[in-house]
Every structure is written in C-alpha cells, then in structure tokens.
Design a protein around this motif. Structure first.
Motif, PDB file in Angstrom:
ATOM      1  N   LYS A   2       0.962  -1.107  -0.056  1.00 32.86           N
ATOM      2  CA  LYS A   2       0.046   0.013  -0.089  1.00 32.86           C
ATOM      3  C   LYS A   2       1.075   1.074   0.232  1.00 32.86           C
ATOM      4  N   LEU A   3       0.654   2.174  -0.731  1.00 31.33           N
ATOM      5  CA  LEU A   3       1.566   3.327  -1.029  1.00 31.33           C
ATOM      6  C   LEU A   3       0.718   4.577  -0.822  1.00 31.33           C
ATOM      7  N   ILE A   4       1.010   5.353   0.143  1.00 32.40           N
ATOM      8  CA  ILE A   4       0.568   6.762   0.367  1.00 32.40           C
ATOM      9  C   ILE A   4       1.684   7.755   0.003  1.00 32.40           C
ATOM     10  N   LYS A   5       1.252   8.577  -1.105  1.00 34.85           N
ATOM     11  CA  LYS A   5       2.070   9.643  -1.404  1.00 34.85           C
ATOM     12  C   LYS A   5       1.722  11.177  -0.886  1.00 34.85           C
ATOM     13  N   PHE A  28       4.035  -3.548   5.625  1.00 32.43           N
ATOM     14  CA  PHE A  28       4.813  -2.760   4.255  1.00 32.43           C
ATOM     15  C   PHE A  28       4.090  -1.907   3.740  1.00 32.43           C
ATOM     16  N   THR A  29       3.143  -1.134   4.405  1.00 28.69           N
ATOM     17  CA  THR A  29       2.655   0.160   3.652  1.00 28.69           C
ATOM     18  C   THR A  29       3.878   1.098   3.858  1.00 28.69           C
ATOM     19  N   VAL A  30       3.772   1.749   2.469  1.00 28.75           N
ATOM     20  CA  VAL A  30       4.883   2.871   2.535  1.00 28.75           C
ATOM     21  C   VAL A  30       4.473   4.139   2.346  1.00 28.75           C
ATOM     22  N   VAL A  31       4.811   5.428   2.891  1.00 28.67           N
ATOM     23  CA  VAL A  31       4.582   6.676   2.569  1.00 28.67           C
ATOM     24  C   VAL A  31       5.824   7.238   1.927  1.00 28.67           C
ATOM     25  N   THR A  32       5.594   8.237   0.869  1.00 27.38           N
ATOM     26  CA  THR A  32       6.529   8.825   0.296  1.00 27.38           C
ATOM     27  C   THR A  32       6.029  10.152   0.365  1.00 27.38           C
ATOM     28  N   ALA A  33       7.257  11.227   0.020  1.00 28.77           N
ATOM     29  CA  ALA A  33       7.106  12.628   0.170  1.00 28.77           C
ATOM     30  C   ALA A  33       7.999  13.237  -0.822  1.00 28.77           C
ATOM     31  N   MET A  57      11.159   8.340   1.870  1.00 31.59           N
ATOM     32  CA  MET A  57      10.127   6.931   2.123  1.00 31.59           C
ATOM     33  C   MET A  57      10.349   6.512   3.406  1.00 31.59           C
ATOM     34  N   SER A  58       9.137   6.015   3.967  1.00 28.03           N
ATOM     35  CA  SER A  58       9.044   5.218   5.254  1.00 28.03           C
ATOM     36  C   SER A  58       8.125   4.034   5.056  1.00 28.03           C
ATOM     37  N   VAL A 128      10.641   1.892   8.976  1.00 27.89           N
ATOM     38  CA  VAL A 128      11.807   2.102   8.136  1.00 27.89           C
ATOM     39  C   VAL A 128      11.875   3.380   7.440  1.00 27.89           C
ATOM     40  N   GLY A 129      12.605   4.358   7.835  1.00 27.65           N
ATOM     41  CA  GLY A 129      12.981   5.725   6.915  1.00 27.65           C
ATOM     42  C   GLY A 129      14.241   5.302   5.943  1.00 27.65           C
ATOM     43  N   LEU A 130      13.973   5.732   4.716  1.00 29.95           N
ATOM     44  CA  LEU A 130      14.917   5.800   3.805  1.00 29.95           C
ATOM     45  C   LEU A 130      15.007   7.177   2.998  1.00 29.95           C
TER      46      LEU A 130
END
Length: 246
Positions: A2-5, A28-33, A57-58, A128-130
């Motif tokens: 799942k991706l949250i932009k 494994f839900t992902v947040v990007t900015a 991303m996190s 997990v922040g990258l």
C-alpha cells in the motif's frame, strides 16, 4: 504494497508512526514525500534533500522482530535490500557505512533510520525511513554526498524505487530463518572501509573528541562495530560512542 504519496510533510517516519498507532495498517505500507521539512538521520542529525529530486520514504514492518536483541537484523536486511536494488540499476562500487549509510565510491547516497515501537503484547513494530539521493545534482554544501544521477550521468525514475526496494526487503524477511548467516556474511563483505586502517573519533563522555586509529573487523549481533585497536585488542562501540572519519 500500500502506497501513500504526500507532497510535503515534516517527517514521513513521524507520519507513518502516527498512522500506525491509530489504524491497523497493512504490513509494508509505504509513505513517500516530495519534500520533507524535518527529515531525521542517525543521532538526531537532519537529513537534507532537494524538493522533488530524491526518494523520501518510510515503510511499516511488523511480524518480524520479537526481541530487542534482534533489532539490528532489520537494519541489516534493509541495508542489503537497498544495495541489491541499486546494483540492479548498475550503480557502481556500493558499500554500507556502519551502521546503515549507503555509499557509492566514498560518497554517501542514502541513509536509513529505523524507529521501533514495542506494543503492549511484546510485538515490535518498525518504521523504516530511507532517504536516497536520486536526481539531485547540487551538493556544494555536502562534499561527502552524491546521487544516482551524478554517479551514473543520467536521471532515474524515482517512482519505481519504492516497490523495487520493498520487494527485496520482503524476500529477505521471508527467507531470514534459513539464510540469516548468508545475509550477515553479505553485510560484513559490504562494509565500507572494512579491514583498512583509518581514524575514528571517540564520542564517549570520558574521551569525547579524541581521535584514534583502528581497523574495522565486523559488527556484533546487536549492531556494535568491532574495531581492532593499536594495542591489538578488539573493542565494540555503538552508534553513540564512535564516529568514523573518512
């Protein structure tokens, strides 16, 4: 996945931590900015990133860690997964600067910050922040940093990176039980400046600011760096105790 932009946020890690505390989010839900105003690095350092140019991303990771003594296993998995993803993009001379900075040649191109929360039932939930420098080309104020675009000489589609990296993380987590020794060996072999005499700076309160020479020998099971000192003894240090000078 799942991706949250998001367009802009203070911190994707903080956003995802808040979200995970209120809702039963998918693993494994992902947040990007595109832009992050309060990006965090190790030891409270600020992560600087040019808006829209890089991957911020996190990812939520749960049902893997069950013991505080095992938390470095996830750091190892994420570091190796990023390295593997970048190798598939033909990024050269990749290494991991302890504990989990991503290097190409002697330049930092990425950083990882993992924040763990222990739930009331004992489960450990990780965010997990990258931060990965992708298409930024101006590093005038960051002489030790670079990006995929600078190193490769062409831009990249950063939108493809989250799924690629998460896929690698999922694969390694799924095979951890049978392959953990192999992954640890890969991590050791990928360590930046391993086996080379180099200076370190002590961050211990009783010897703060003092420099010393040492040779990286490896990393302990709980993530402490093992350094061969000039008196032929090997000492272990955590992230708050020593800084590599390069």
């Amino acid at each position: 996945m799942k991706l949250i932009k998001l367009d802009a946020i203070d911190s994707t890690n903080d956003f995802l931590k808040a979200l995970s505390s209120q809702d039963e989010l998918d693993n494994f839900t992902v947040v990007t900015a595109e832009n992050q105003t309060k990006g965090k690095g190790q030891m409270g350092a600020k992560w600087e990133s040019e808006s829209g140019k890089n991957l911020i991303m996190s990812a939520l990771v749960k049902d893997f860690l069950y013991d505080n003594e095992q938390v470095f296993n996830l750091s190892l998995i994420v570091s190796l997964s990023v390295i593997e993803a970048l190798k598939s993009l033909n990024i050269p001379d990749l290494s991991i600067k302890w504990p989990n900075d991503i290097m190409s040649y002697n330049k930092k191109i990425g950083g990882i910050l993992i924040e763990n929360t222990i739930k009331s039932d004992g489960r450990i939930v990780s965010v997990v922040g990258l931060g990965l420098n992708v298409n930024q080309t101006n590093f005038d104020e960051l002489p030790n940093a670079s990006s995929l675009a600078v190193i490769s000489g062409h831009p990249f589609n950063k939108e493809l990176l989250p799924a690629l990296i998460i896929e690698k993380i999922q694969q390694k987590i799924a095979s951890w039980e049978s392959n953990s020794a192999i992954f640890w060996n890969e991590y050791f072999n990928t360590l930046f400046r391993k086996g080379i005499p180099m200076p370190f700076k002590s961050l211990n309160s009783d010897a703060s600011g003092q420099n010393f020479m040492g040779i990286i020998q490896g990393v302990s099971s709980v993530g402490k760096i093992q350094i061969l000192l000039e008196d032929d003894s090997v000492s272990e240090f955590d992230i708050k105790e020593v800084q590599m000078l390069y």
